[in-house]
Enzyme design. Structure first.
Site, PDB file in Angstrom:
ATOM      1  N   ARG A  29       0.762  -1.097   0.153  1.00  0.00           N
ATOM      2  CA  ARG A  29       0.118   0.103  -0.043  1.00  0.00           C
ATOM      3  C   ARG A  29       0.860   1.318  -0.019  1.00  0.00           C
ATOM      4  O   ARG A  29       1.811   1.323   0.735  1.00  0.00           O
ATOM      5  CB  ARG A  29      -0.940   0.160   1.179  1.00  0.00           C
ATOM      6  CG  ARG A  29      -1.887  -1.103   1.365  1.00  0.00           C
ATOM      7  CD  ARG A  29      -3.011  -1.040   2.281  1.00  0.00           C
ATOM      8  NE  ARG A  29      -3.800  -2.214   2.211  1.00  0.00           N
ATOM      9  CZ  ARG A  29      -4.510  -2.740   1.308  1.00  0.00           C
ATOM     10  NH1 ARG A  29      -5.048  -1.983   0.101  1.00  0.00           N
ATOM     11  NH2 ARG A  29      -5.364  -3.939   1.503  1.00  0.00           N
ATOM     12  N   ASP A  30       0.618   2.413  -0.896  1.00  0.00           N
ATOM     13  CA  ASP A  30       1.097   3.580  -0.808  1.00  0.00           C
ATOM     14  C   ASP A  30       0.905   4.077   0.289  1.00  0.00           C
ATOM     15  O   ASP A  30      -0.222   3.992   0.999  1.00  0.00           O
ATOM     16  CB  ASP A  30       0.538   4.432  -2.213  1.00  0.00           C
ATOM     17  CG  ASP A  30       1.449   5.498  -2.258  1.00  0.00           C
ATOM     18  OD1 ASP A  30       1.884   5.503  -3.448  1.00  0.00           O
ATOM     19  OD2 ASP A  30       1.533   6.423  -1.439  1.00  0.00           O
ATOM     20  N   ASN A  87       4.872   6.475 -13.715  1.00  0.00           N
ATOM     21  CA  ASN A  87       5.497   7.536 -13.925  1.00  0.00           C
ATOM     22  C   ASN A  87       6.949   7.515 -14.282  1.00  0.00           C
ATOM     23  O   ASN A  87       7.432   6.644 -13.493  1.00  0.00           O
ATOM     24  CB  ASN A  87       5.105   8.574 -12.630  1.00  0.00           C
ATOM     25  CG  ASN A  87       3.787   8.901 -12.378  1.00  0.00           C
ATOM     26  OD1 ASN A  87       3.033   9.163 -13.137  1.00  0.00           O
ATOM     27  ND2 ASN A  87       3.358   8.888 -10.938  1.00  0.00           N
ATOM     28  N   VAL A  96      10.375   7.926  -6.857  1.00  0.00           N
ATOM     29  CA  VAL A  96      11.189   6.950  -6.354  1.00  0.00           C
ATOM     30  C   VAL A  96      11.755   6.139  -7.529  1.00  0.00           C
ATOM     31  O   VAL A  96      10.944   5.934  -8.207  1.00  0.00           O
ATOM     32  CB  VAL A  96      10.660   6.169  -5.336  1.00  0.00           C
ATOM     33  CG1 VAL A  96      11.420   5.036  -4.991  1.00  0.00           C
ATOM     34  CG2 VAL A  96       9.993   6.711  -4.208  1.00  0.00           C
ATOM     35  N   HIS A 100       8.074   1.151 -10.877  1.00  0.00           N
ATOM     36  CA  HIS A 100       6.541   0.834  -9.985  1.00  0.00           C
ATOM     37  C   HIS A 100       5.375   1.113 -10.654  1.00  0.00           C
ATOM     38  O   HIS A 100       5.301   2.058 -11.221  1.00  0.00           O
ATOM     39  CB  HIS A 100       6.655   1.387  -8.547  1.00  0.00           C
ATOM     40  CG  HIS A 100       6.730   2.747  -8.520  1.00  0.00           C
ATOM     41  ND1 HIS A 100       8.180   3.526  -8.667  1.00  0.00           N
ATOM     42  CD2 HIS A 100       6.013   3.829  -8.302  1.00  0.00           C
ATOM     43  CE1 HIS A 100       8.042   4.934  -8.519  1.00  0.00           C
ATOM     44  NE2 HIS A 100       6.720   4.942  -8.322  1.00  0.00           N
ATOM     45  N   HIS A 102       1.405   2.050 -10.408  1.00  0.00           N
ATOM     46  CA  HIS A 102       0.681   2.440  -9.208  1.00  0.00           C
ATOM     47  C   HIS A 102      -0.601   1.691  -9.708  1.00  0.00           C
ATOM     48  O   HIS A 102      -1.035   1.674 -10.812  1.00  0.00           O
ATOM     49  CB  HIS A 102       0.160   3.776  -9.315  1.00  0.00           C
ATOM     50  CG  HIS A 102       1.295   4.853  -8.853  1.00  0.00           C
ATOM     51  ND1 HIS A 102       1.183   5.282  -7.717  1.00  0.00           N
ATOM     52  CD2 HIS A 102       2.283   5.144  -9.323  1.00  0.00           C
ATOM     53  CE1 HIS A 102       2.560   6.095  -7.631  1.00  0.00           C
ATOM     54  NE2 HIS A 102       3.165   5.875  -8.727  1.00  0.00           N
TER      55      HIS A 102
HETATM   56  P1  AMP Z   1       5.831   8.070  -8.077  1.00  0.00           P
HETATM   57  O1  AMP Z   1       5.640   9.584  -7.582  1.00  0.00           O
HETATM   58  O2  AMP Z   1       5.355   7.499  -9.183  1.00  0.00           O
HETATM   59  O3  AMP Z   1       7.608   8.074  -8.063  1.00  0.00           O
HETATM   60  O4  AMP Z   1       5.563   7.247  -6.717  1.00  0.00           O
HETATM   61  C1  AMP Z   1       6.024   7.142  -5.453  1.00  0.00           C
HETATM   62  C2  AMP Z   1       4.955   6.803  -4.536  1.00  0.00           C
HETATM   63  O5  AMP Z   1       5.462   6.081  -3.615  1.00  0.00           O
HETATM   64  C3  AMP Z   1       4.307   7.918  -3.826  1.00  0.00           C
HETATM   65  O6  AMP Z   1       2.815   7.662  -4.139  1.00  0.00           O
HETATM   66  C4  AMP Z   1       4.793   7.806  -2.411  1.00  0.00           C
HETATM   67  O7  AMP Z   1       3.339   8.241  -1.624  1.00  0.00           O
HETATM   68  C5  AMP Z   1       5.097   6.476  -2.438  1.00  0.00           C
HETATM   69  N1  AMP Z   1       5.695   6.177  -1.377  1.00  0.00           N
HETATM   70  C6  AMP Z   1       6.984   6.776  -1.094  1.00  0.00           C
HETATM   71  N2  AMP Z   1       7.651   5.986  -0.004  1.00  0.00           N
HETATM   72  C7  AMP Z   1       6.707   4.888   0.141  1.00  0.00           C
HETATM   73  C8  AMP Z   1       7.080   3.909   1.454  1.00  0.00           C
HETATM   74  N3  AMP Z   1       7.855   3.876   2.089  1.00  0.00           N
HETATM   75  N4  AMP Z   1       6.016   3.098   1.571  1.00  0.00           N
HETATM   76  C9  AMP Z   1       4.931   3.316   0.578  1.00  0.00           C
HETATM   77  N5  AMP Z   1       4.629   4.088  -0.477  1.00  0.00           N
HETATM   78  C10 AMP Z   1       5.914   4.816  -0.664  1.00  0.00           C
END
Ligand code: AMP
Length: 114
Positions: A29-30, A87, A96, A100, A102
């Protein structure tokens, strides 16, 4: 594998709310959900962005989306509908740098996205 927070989650070094995992990938989960269901599906293999994917990763990409569909079913959003998003780099808001997907659902989603 441990170069980003997601690499550390995949390695089991950082806790996450894991909803599915197998030898190839982890789904969790995000932390900052944008919808009632917001799950991230990551490969255990460290790939920074979609730009670095090669032919070798073709099966792995398929597995990410098969897992997304499986988790959507598990979450009870498969029939209503959901969105999968990758993304890539700064203009898309990637924060990140570990590939990944979403999986977002549980509410009506607008199109086009922002
Ligand atoms: P992006 O912007 O596509 O790189 O998405 C990165 C996502 O990772 C964001 O929606 C963050 O809320 C989520 N995120 C960052 N760190 C963590 C974590 N430790 N556990 C779960 N989700 C995370």
């Amino acid at each position: 594998m441990t170069d980003t927070i997601f690499g550390r989650i995949a390695a089991g070094e950082v806790p996450a709310d894991i909803v599915y995992e197998d030898e190839h990938l982890v789904a969790f989960r995000d932390l900052n959900p944008q919808a009632p269901t917001h799950v991230l599906i990551i490969p255990r293999k460290s790939i920074p962005t979609l730009n670095e994917v090669t032919d070798v990763d073709a099966e792995l990409l398929g597995r990410l989306f098969l897992a997304a569909a499986k988790v959507a079913e598990q979450e009870g959003i498969a029939e209503d509908g959901y969105r999968t998003v990758i993304n890539c780099n700064a203009s898309a808001g990637q924060s990140v740098y570990h590939l990944h997907v979403h999986l977002i659902g549980g509410r009506p989603l607008q199109w086009p996205p922002g």
